[in-house]
Design a protein around this motif. Structure first.
Motif, short mmCIF file in Angstrom:
data_model
loop_
_atom_site.label_atom_id
_atom_site.label_comp_id
_atom_site.label_asym_id
_atom_site.label_seq_id
_atom_site.Cartn_x
_atom_site.Cartn_y
_atom_site.Cartn_z
N GLN A 5 0.82 -1.21 0.00
CA GLN A 5 0.00 0.00 0.00
C GLN A 5 0.86 1.26 0.00
OE1 GLN A 5 -2.49 -0.63 3.47
NE2 GLN A 5 -4.18 -1.40 2.22
N VAL A 6 1.93 1.26 0.76
CA VAL A 6 2.83 2.41 0.82
C VAL A 6 3.46 2.63 -0.55
CG1 VAL A 6 5.02 3.24 1.77
CG2 VAL A 6 3.27 2.33 3.30
N LYS A 7 3.87 1.56 -1.23
CA LYS A 7 4.46 1.70 -2.56
C LYS A 7 3.45 2.29 -3.54
CE LYS A 7 7.91 -1.97 -2.22
NZ LYS A 7 8.31 -3.31 -2.65
N ILE A 8 2.20 1.79 -3.46
CA ILE A 8 1.16 2.31 -4.35
C ILE A 8 0.90 3.78 -4.06
CG2 ILE A 8 -1.33 2.18 -4.85
CD1 ILE A 8 -1.07 -0.90 -4.45
N LEU A 9 0.83 4.14 -2.78
CA LEU A 9 0.61 5.54 -2.41
C LEU A 9 1.78 6.42 -2.85
CD1 LEU A 9 -0.95 5.21 1.15
CD2 LEU A 9 -2.10 5.93 -0.95
N ALA A 10 3.00 5.90 -2.75
CA ALA A 10 4.17 6.66 -3.19
C ALA A 10 4.11 6.90 -4.70
CB ALA A 10 5.45 5.91 -2.81
N GLN A 11 3.67 5.90 -5.45
CA GLN A 11 3.54 6.06 -6.90
C GLN A 11 2.46 7.09 -7.22
OE1 GLN A 11 2.70 2.02 -8.07
NE2 GLN A 11 4.88 1.46 -8.24
N ALA A 69 0.84 12.55 -8.77
CA ALA A 69 0.15 13.80 -8.42
C ALA A 69 1.12 14.98 -8.42
CB ALA A 69 -0.51 13.67 -7.05
N ASP A 70 2.34 14.75 -7.94
CA ASP A 70 3.36 15.81 -7.96
C ASP A 70 3.65 16.26 -9.39
OD1 ASP A 70 3.64 16.00 -5.23
OD2 ASP A 70 5.42 14.71 -5.15
#
Length: 180
Positions: free
Chosen positions: A62-68, A73-74
């Motif tokens: 989940q953290v990897k997906i959120l980081a992607q 978004a950035d």
């Protein structure tokens, strides 16, 4: 996450020591109920270790997906920021061009930009280091050259195209009975 890994390692160590203790208990002829009790503890430790390991891996994904998603978004924000800068420059150029069409002096152009930004006459006078009376006279000249009757009409003149476009969008989306 480091905390989770430490907990999992500790649980594995507890499980291993308990298993060694059970083996030693077998060799020492310890009562069966005691060995069963320690066996249940080992089983519970195995279940907790498997559960925490699974949960840790799930959260890592989940953290990897959120980081992607965050990186994406950035990039979108960076693109929007550059688009906004470009749009702001184009709009500013269009406003300057209109000021030139109306024949504003350089001082009137400065005052007109500050009027569009929403500054009061007093604030404009402070920014330009002039008297408020001078700013009022320049504003009157601006309104006269632009053929508008005041500050609100002057500002609205530059927003009219945006507002009309929005009103057309609203009108096309409105139900037939509201349009009548």
């Amino acid at each position: 996450m480091k905390k989770d890994v430490v907990i999992i390692v500790l649980l594995v160590l507890i499980m291993l020591f308990k298993l060694l203790d059970i083996v030693a208990d077998f060799q020492l002829d310890i009562p069966a109920w005691h060995i069963a009790q320690e066996g249940v503890l080992v089983l519970l430790t195995v279940i907790a270790t498997v559960y925490l390991s699974h949960d840790l891996m799930r959260r890592s994904r989940q953290v990897k997906i959120l980081a992607q998603r965050l990186a994406k978004a950035d990039k979108q924000i960076d693109n929007m920021t550059s688009q906004m800068r470009s749009a702001r420059q184009e709009y500013s150029q269009a406003v300057s061009s209109q000021f030139a069409t109306w024949g504003f002096t350089k001082s009137e152009q400065q005052v007109a930009f500050l009027l569009l930004k929403g500054l009061s006459f007093k604030e404009i006078a402070e920014v330009r280091q002039t008297k408020e009376k001078t700013v009022r006279q320049q504003a009157s000249s601006i309104y006269s050259k632009a053929d508008v009757d005041g500050r609100h009409t002057f500002c609205a003149w530059f927003m009219e195209d945006f507002i009309q476009e929005h009103n057309q969008d609203v009108a096309t989306k409105a139900p037939a009975n509201e349009a009548a």
